[in-house]
Design an enzyme around this catalytic site. Structure first.
Site, short mmCIF file in Angstrom:
data_model
loop_
_atom_site.label_atom_id
_atom_site.label_comp_id
_atom_site.label_asym_id
_atom_site.label_seq_id
_atom_site.Cartn_x
_atom_site.Cartn_y
_atom_site.Cartn_z
N SER A 1 0.81 -1.21 0.00
CA SER A 1 0.00 0.00 0.00
C SER A 1 0.85 1.27 0.00
CB SER A 1 -0.95 -0.04 1.21
OG SER A 1 -1.85 1.04 1.19
N ASP B 1 -2.57 6.66 -3.34
CA ASP B 1 -1.55 5.93 -2.60
C ASP B 1 -0.99 4.81 -3.49
OD1 ASP B 1 -3.59 4.01 -2.54
OD2 ASP B 1 -3.22 3.46 -0.46
N ASP C 1 -6.10 2.31 -3.62
CA ASP C 1 -7.40 2.10 -2.99
C ASP C 1 -7.84 3.32 -2.19
OD1 ASP C 1 -5.69 1.86 -0.82
OD2 ASP C 1 -6.47 -0.08 -0.14
#
Length: 464
Positions: free
Chosen positions: A109, A253, A257
């Site tokens: 992430s 990011d 998401d």
């Protein structure tokens, strides 16, 4: 090493220590066993009940980790469908498009390039967190050894971009699709998966003029950390919007998401304020609907949702809890301070692409600049999230109760307190000796005074 990399919501760590291919194989085996058994318990006997979707991001370690992950799944008897290098929300689409038992996205992430990890979802893209499956996966993985599984698994690759694209573009306003209305948007992909997703999905949309920043994700390195919550990382987007006089900007990011939105003046918009604004459109389309928001949000969210005839639903912080609340309430939309936005038409999951579409739709409907759309919801002064080091976190919360006996308290997530002229939420970090404060009032002076008053109780103020 598994103990170090299993977190509350996913698996994550620095590559190659403590996360490496050996761990990935064990996690693949454990995840496949868990997903297939869960699908079986739910009465699934169809062909999709043995399918497990696998995707990955652009990090240098992702290909080798995915290879080991898939090998573990095949050993467990899964039919692996590799959808390639995709954004995390793509895997949620794929699970539902294929009616699969679940999915695993290899990504870390927003973390720096040396990190990697795995995000797991189940049937219908339901999140798999510590209390909803990760603990069980960890237990299976710890005992997993090559040659012990039933085997018989398979592997295939599928390109599902056309279906994903069609699903998302169907949600855009027709004026944008046909070019009747045009918006200029500056997008910073943070050298992450938005650099793949945005061209794949939006490049042919006539009404979107997109200025790309940091779209190259071929090296697995980042010009800036792919975390849009850090204000310094928003600088390229802010400068681009101001210089080019764009309608707004977006910074995604690493796995796309979540995102932060920049108004036409180059100013970042708090995600709770964005939630309050976007909720208005959802409530016009679905009068009386529930809107989910995380309990750290400005009181403007609750008040504006109620004023528009909706039902404000306070949720715990974290994607597992937010998604669960959307499913429980049937809410079409929810927002979190972290930049995660959740949508009923995306199977109650978070999606940066869908959030982008929602902003485009709301802006077209409003017919005025983003800053003017947000202004009505700027009713209160906020502290922002402030961290305090404290080895006795529970003791500090008990001290707050004792100091403010007339306050209204609730403990949905940490300690929330309402003292009339100011209100706050204090949450304990799951992994560090930290307390996280969010405080709000009607004026900045009260916010500053109360933060100063609470500081001796909460501990030593730190920047992280």
């Amino acid at each position: 090493m598994l103990q170090k990399i299993f977190k509350a919501y996913d698996v994550r760590g620095i590559y190659p220590e403590p996360l490496n291919e050996t761990d990935a194989w064990q996690i693949g085996y454990g995840t496949a066993r868990f997903l297939l058994e869960t699908a079986s318990k739910e009465g699934r006997t169809d062909s999709g009940a043995r399918l497990v979707v696998v995707g990955r991001d652009m990090r240098k370690s992702s290909p080798s980790l995915v290879r080991a992950l898939k090998d573990g799944m095949i050993e467990a008897g899964a039919q692996v469908v590799d959808v390639g290098m995709v954004d995390t929300p793509f895997t949620y689409f794929a699970v539902n498009a294929l009616n699969a038992a679940g999915a695993v996205q290899t990504t870390a992430s927003h973390n720096p390039a040396q990190y990697n990890g795995f995000k797991v979802s189940g049937v219908g893209a339901k999140p798999v967190g510590q209390d909803t499956g990760l603990s069980a996966i960890k237990l299976i993985a710890e005992g997993a050894r090559k040659g012990m599984g039933p085997g018989g698994g398979t592997e295939e690759s599928r390109d599902l971009w056309s279906g994903y694209r069609a699903h998302l573009l169907a949600l855009l306003p027709k004026e944008i699709l046909d070019g009747t209305r045009t918006l200029h948007v500056v997008i910073d992909a943070s050298n992450g998966m938005a650099g793949t997703m945005v061209p794949q999905v939006f490049s042919a949309v006539k009404g979107l003029k997109i200025t790309p920043i940091n779209f190259d994700n071929s090296t697995g390195e980042f010009v800036h950390e792919p975390n849009p919550l850090v204000e310094a990382n928003l600088a390229p987007t802010r400068e681009g919007v101001r210089t080019l006089k764009a309608d707004f900007g977006v910074c995604f990011d690493g796995d796309a998401d979540r995102c932060m939105v920049i108004d036409e003046k180059g100013e970042p918009i708090g995600c709770d304020l964005l939630t309050a604004w976007l909720a208005q459109g959802w409530l016009k389309a679905q009068p009386g609907a529930s809107i989910v928001y995380d309990l750290r949000s400005t009181r403007s969210v609750e008040e504006s949702v109620r004023a528009a005839g909706g039902v404000p639903v306070e949720g715990r912080v974290g994607h597992v809890f937010m998604k669960q609340k959307l499913r429980e309430t049937g809410a079409p939309f929810g927002g979190e301070l972290s930049g995660h936005f959740y949508f009923g038409d995306m199977w109650c999951t978070d999606s940066g692409a869908r959030a982008f579409i929602n902003v485009v739709s709301a802006l077209v409907a409003a017919g005025k600049p983003v800053s003017q759309c947000i202004q009505p919801f700027r009713k209160f002064s906020q502290s922002g999230e402030i961290n305090f080091e404290n080895e006795d976190k529970q003791g500090a919360l008990d001290a707050l109760r004792a100091k403010y006996p007339t306050a209204k308290f609730h403990t949905l997530d940490g300690l929330s307190m309402d003292c009339g002229t100011w209100w706050a939420n204090i949450r304990m970090s799951n992994t560090e000796p930290l307390l996280r404060l969010n405080l709000e009032s009607r004026d900045a002076a009260t916010v500053a005074a109360m933060v100063k008053e609470l500081e001796p109780i909460l501990g030593h103020r730190v920047d992280h």
